[in-house]
Design an enzyme around this catalytic site. Structure first.
Site, PDB file in Angstrom:
ATOM      1  N   ASN A 171       0.996  -1.107  -0.108  1.00 32.58           N
ATOM      2  CA  ASN A 171      -0.060  -0.045  -0.003  1.00 32.58           C
ATOM      3  C   ASN A 171       0.863   1.106   0.129  1.00 32.58           C
ATOM      4  O   ASN A 171       1.521   1.293   0.942  1.00 32.58           O
ATOM      5  CB  ASN A 171      -0.909  -0.041   1.085  1.00 32.58           C
ATOM      6  CG  ASN A 171      -2.135  -0.891   1.170  1.00 32.58           C
ATOM      7  OD1 ASN A 171      -2.656  -1.276  -0.119  1.00 32.58           O
ATOM      8  ND2 ASN A 171      -2.516  -1.448   2.325  1.00 32.58           N
ATOM      9  N   HIS A 184       7.568   0.697   2.413  1.00 33.78           N
ATOM     10  CA  HIS A 184       7.365  -0.824   2.954  1.00 33.78           C
ATOM     11  C   HIS A 184       6.373  -1.356   2.229  1.00 33.78           C
ATOM     12  O   HIS A 184       5.368  -0.829   1.810  1.00 33.78           O
ATOM     13  CB  HIS A 184       7.367  -0.580   4.262  1.00 33.78           C
ATOM     14  CG  HIS A 184       6.231  -0.225   4.992  1.00 33.78           C
ATOM     15  ND1 HIS A 184       5.670   1.118   5.142  1.00 33.78           N
ATOM     16  CD2 HIS A 184       5.053  -0.919   5.538  1.00 33.78           C
ATOM     17  CE1 HIS A 184       4.488   1.109   5.397  1.00 33.78           C
ATOM     18  NE2 HIS A 184       4.011   0.001   5.656  1.00 33.78           N
TER      19      HIS A 184
END
Length: 363
Positions: A171, A184
Site C-alpha cells: 500500500n 515498505h
C-alpha cells in the site's frame, strides 16, 4: 543476495538482506509495545461464503507518526528503540507488531456462525533505510533485491504446512490508508487461498485444462498483438493496462514465461522484471508529478505442495485515481454489487503512461 537472521528482544524474527556481505555485529531492536496481545479470530460469512478476520488489537497500532519517531526509522538512540537497527543492510523483514494473522492465535469464540483462530503470518518488508525514498526511486539492483526477498520469503513461509497462500503487497500513499510513511510493503500468509485469488486460479485452471495453454499467457499474447495497452516491454517481461481494467491506470506486470512463483525466475528474468516494475512506477510518478498512490499485489500459486502449471505469477497495481484531478474510491455499485464502473478506456490511460519518458540507469 546476502541474508542475516536475528531475534528481536520481544521474540519476533528479523531478517536483513543486502547485495553485499552484512556486518555480523548488528543488534536487533524493537519498539516498546504497550498494546494488547494479538489473538485474532475469524468468523464465517454465510452469505458470501468467506472468512472475515477480527483483530481489534490493531486499533493500538502506530498511525502516521512524525518521521523522527517512526518505528521504521533506523534506530539512533538506544533509549528510544525502533524496529530498524543500525547496520549496512538494504532491506529488512520482520513479523508485524500488530498482526491480523498469527500462528499463536487460539481464539475461537462460541457464536451462531463458525469461528476459528486467525492463524497465519504477517510480515513487514522495509524496502530501504531511507524514509524519503520509494520503491520506484530505488536503484535497479535494489529493486531486484526486493523482488528476490519477496520470492525468498514466499518460499520459506510457504513451506510451513498450515500456510496455503502467501501474498506480498504494497500500500503506497495516505490515499491508500497507509499508517507509516516509510517505504515498505507487507506479506500476508493465509491458512487458505483468499477469495480473489481462488477465483483467479479457478479461471486459470479451467482455461488450461480446456486449451492446454495458460490463460495469462494468452492475455499477454493478445496484448502484444493489439499493442495499444502496452506501457513497457522487455525481452522477458511486460507491463500493460489490461483490456478489462476496472480502474483507470490499473496495470498488470508479469514475466512472459509462465512461472507459478516469483522465486522460479532466473537471474536475468528477475532483473528484467525489476526493470519493468521500476520503469512503470517512474511513469506513474512522472505522469502525476508526485509519488503515485496505489495498491500493488503479487498473485502467485497456492503453497499447498501441489503443482499448479496454470498459475502465472504477476503483479496487479490498482490506483485510487479515476481522473487526473479527482480521486476514485470504492462505493455504490463497486462495494455493494462488486460491479466496477470505469469512466475511462484502458487504451487512453495506457497511452498517457506510455508517453511518459523516464530513464533507468543500470548502476
Amino acid at each position: 543476495m546476502f541474508k542475516q537472521k536475528l531475534k528481536k528482544p520481544d521474540g519476533r524474527s528479523l531478517y536483513l538482506y543486502a547485495n553485499h556481505p552484512i556486518q555480523d555485529n548488528i543488534e536487533a531492536c524493537n519498539p516498546i509495545n504497550d498494546g494488547a496481545q494479538a489473538n485474532p479470530h475469524m468468523r464465517w460469512h454465510p452469505l458470501r461464503e468467506e472468512w472475515v478476520v477480527y483483530a481489534s488489537h490493531r486499533q493500538n497500532r502506530t498511525f502516521l507518526p512524525p518521521k523522527d519517531y517512526s518505528p521504521l526509522k533506523v534506530i539512533t538512540d538506544k533509549n528510544n528503540p525502533t524496529e530498524m537497527p543500525l547496520g549496512n543492510y538494504q532491506v529488512a523483514v520482520f513479523e508485524n507488531l500488530f498482526p491480523s494473522l498469527t500462528m499463536s492465535s487460539d481464539a475461537k469464540p462460541e457464536m451462531a456462525t463458525k469461528t476459528t483462530p486467525s492463524r497465519g503470518i504477517c510480515e513487514v518488508v522495509v524496502f530501504t533505510q531511507d524514509p524519503d525514498s520509494n520503491l520506484g526511486a530505488l536503484p535497479l539492483s535494489h529493486v531486484k533485491l526486493i523482488l528476490e526477498v519477496l520470492g525468498e520469503r514466499t518460499k520459506e513461509i510457504g513451506s510451513i504446512p498450515e500456510i496455503k497462500y502467501v501474498m506480498p503487497f504494497e500500500n503506497r500513499g495516505v490515499e491508500m490508508g497507509v499508517t507509516l510513511h516509510h517505504p515498505h510493503g507487507q506479506i500476508y500468509s493465509y491458512p487458505f487461498v483468499p477469495p480473489v485469488q481462488e477465483k483467479t486460479l479457478k479461471a486459470m485452471k479451467e482455461f488450461y485444462q480446456a486449451n492446454n495453454q495458460g490463460l495469462f499467457s494468452k492475455i499477454i499474447a493478445d496484448e502484444k498483438k493489439d499493442k495499444s495497452r502496452i506501457i513497457f516491454e522487455t525481452e522477458h517481461s511486460i507491463a500493460f493496462v489490461p483490456i478489462c481494467a476496472r480502474y483507470s491506470y490499473e496495470t498488470w506486470i508479469a514475466p512472459k514465461r509462465n512461472v507459478s512463483f516469483l522465486y522460479e525466475l532466473s537471474d536475468v528474468e528477475m532483473k528484467d522484471l525489476a526493470l519493468t516494475l521500476k520503469t512503470t512506477l517512474l511513469k506513474f510518478d512522472g505522469l502525476w508529478n508526485k509519488t503515485f498512490p496505489y495498491l500493488m499485489t503479487l498473485f502467485q500459486a497456492p503453497t499447498d505442495g501441489e503443482k499448479h502449471p496454470y498459475a502465472h505469477m504477476h503483479f496487479q497495481i490498482t490506483p485510487p485515481y479515476r481522473t487526473k484531478d479527482r480521486l476514485k474510491y470504492l462505493a455504490g455499485t463497486e462495494l455493494g454489487a462488486g460491479i466496477f464502473i470505469n469512466d475511462s478506456l484502458p487504451e487512453e490511460k495506457a497511452q498517457e503512461l506510455k508517453v511518459v519518458n523516464v530513464e533507468v540507469k543500470d548502476e
